[in-house]
Enzyme design. Structure first.
Site, PDB file in Angstrom:
ATOM      1  N   TYR A 109       0.867  -1.180   0.000  1.00 52.40           N
ATOM      2  CA  TYR A 109       0.000   0.000   0.000  1.00 52.40           C
ATOM      3  C   TYR A 109       0.901   1.225   0.000  1.00 52.40           C
ATOM      4  CZ  TYR A 109      -3.303   3.580   1.526  1.00 52.40           C
ATOM      5  OH  TYR A 109      -4.063   4.711   1.606  1.00 52.40           O
ATOM      6  N   GLU A 198      -3.190   7.678  -4.148  1.00 50.65           N
ATOM      7  CA  GLU A 198      -3.167   6.363  -3.501  1.00 50.65           C
ATOM      8  C   GLU A 198      -2.945   5.271  -4.535  1.00 50.65           C
ATOM      9  OE1 GLU A 198      -5.921   4.644  -0.081  1.00 50.65           O
ATOM     10  OE2 GLU A 198      -6.902   4.421  -2.020  1.00 50.65           O
TER      11      GLU A 198
END
Length: 388
Positions: A109, A198
């Site tokens: 992530y 993101e």
């Protein structure tokens, strides 16, 4: 403002951030001809909506033949995708991203966002890719690393090393790739006035290369005036129709699931009003801040807009007159009543500048308008009348 994944990946490509090869197909395109033109069998088909959780909701599928590809694209286009972030109505799918498959070795992530406390851009990374960051934070907080980037110093090599170590990247080539990607992401973030970038998952392919398998970018609405090329990417079909209508009227409005409409001046007072409505057992239908320097016309627009929501069973207008005059607010309500038929009770609390004059304008004007003297009283009346 949010954009679609395919739009975000196009921006990534312009900055040299590695992504997989892909194609976009939209409603109205010839799906069969498009699929026949492709030179490989297996593709990943991704519904393009402004919501997370697509994979779990059937919005990301693997097509291992051209027949599967045609079927997957055709079934997605024109349908609505319901995920945990969309609500029960879902969002319309007007485009799909058809992307090459990847040989994934590991998933991470990675995100950049504005940290309000430090006034810096924060890089957040985790070795647990593919999961919601909220879930990681709750279940495995030790797996999250955060680095704050000083606006003058920029990204430092030791910060890249900290992130690389946390992700388990060990060889020099991957470290150099990570440093290059982070530098380009930071440049993108600052130059495009982003509020969030993101990548989840951010992957290591079996050949050892780092690739952005997903891409999400959100932009600061207040800076769109200087990012016209970004503003042009706005997809109004992905927005709540009420919120889009409010934006066109210049209202700061967010639709909620309750039945008590709220019209307040000032974001802090609006939040306090909604909290008190909840405390009294009610559910706000919206957040609406008409602002500190509002006009009579804007009050009328806000009033008409809120009562047009069929879910609203009562309206609580809470105005603290500082710059805003309470008599101006009252006259705005009266102007709106010249154009609409009022069928729900309206509770009005006016305090501050010209409050007495404002209350006098509204007294006995309409059977559905009730004047409150305190915030608690107003909230109680709104809840009681909404449930009557």
């Amino acid at each position: 403002m949010n954009i679609h994944e395919y739009q975000a990946k196009a921006i990534f490509s312009r900055f040299g951030i590695p992504v997989l090869g892909s194609h976009v197909i939209q409603s109205g395109d010839d799906v069969e001809s498009f699929c026949e033109s492709l030179d490989r069998q297996a593709w990943v088909v991704k519904a393009q909506v402004h919501a997370g959780g697509r994979g779990k909701a059937g919005g990301i599928v693997l097509a291992e033949s051209k027949q599967d590809l045609v079927s997957s694209i055709s079934s997605m286009l024109g349908s609505r995708l319901v995920t945990k972030q969309t609500g029960e109505d879902g969002l319309p799918i007007h485009a799909v991203l058809v992307e090459e498959t990847a040989q994934v070795s590991r998933e991470f992530y990675l995100a950049l966002l504005v940290d309000r406390e430090t006034g810096k851009v924060a890089i957040i990374a985790s070795a647990e890719g593919g999961m919601d960051i909220e879930q990681i934070a709750q279940q495995m907080p030790e797996k999250i690393i955060t680095q704050f980037i000083h606006p003058a110093a920029g990204l430092q090599p030791n910060q890249v090393r900290e992130i690389a170590y946390a992700l388990g990247l060990e060889n020099k080539r991957q470290f150099q790739q990570l440093q290059d990607i982070l530098s380009k992401l930071l440049k993108l973030f600052v130059s495009h006035d982003c509020s969030l970038v993101e990548i989840n998952p951010f992957i290591v392919e079996r050949n050892g290369n780092l690739v952005a398998l997903d891409a999400k970018i959100s932009f600061d609405d207040s800076a769109l005036y200087r990012q016209q090329d970004i503003a042009d990417l706005h997809d109004v079909t992905q927005e709540n129709s009420y919120e889009e209508g409010a934006r066109e009227l210049g209202l700061n409005y967010i639709k909620l699931n309750g039945n008590i409409g709220c019209i307040v001046n000032g974001a802090g007072l609006a939040m306090a009003t909604m909290d008190l409505v909840k405390h009294q057992g009610g559910e706000p239908a919206n957040f609406l801040d008409i602002g500190g320097g509002t006009t009579q016309e804007k009050v009328a627009q806000a009033f008409k807009f809120v009562i047009s929501d069929g879910n609203v069973k009562s309206v609580f207008i809470n105005i603290f007159g500082g710059i805003v005059r309470c008599d101006l607010t009252a006259q705005g309500i009266l102007d709106a009543l010249q154009e609409v038929r009022l069928q729900v009770p309206v509770i009005v609390l006016l305090q501050g500048t010209n409050a007495t004059e404002g209350r006098r304008l509204l007294e006995d004007h309409h059977k559905n308008i009730c004047l409150a003297t305190t915030l608690v009283e107003g909230a109680q009346q709104a809840v009681t009348l909404a449930n009557a």
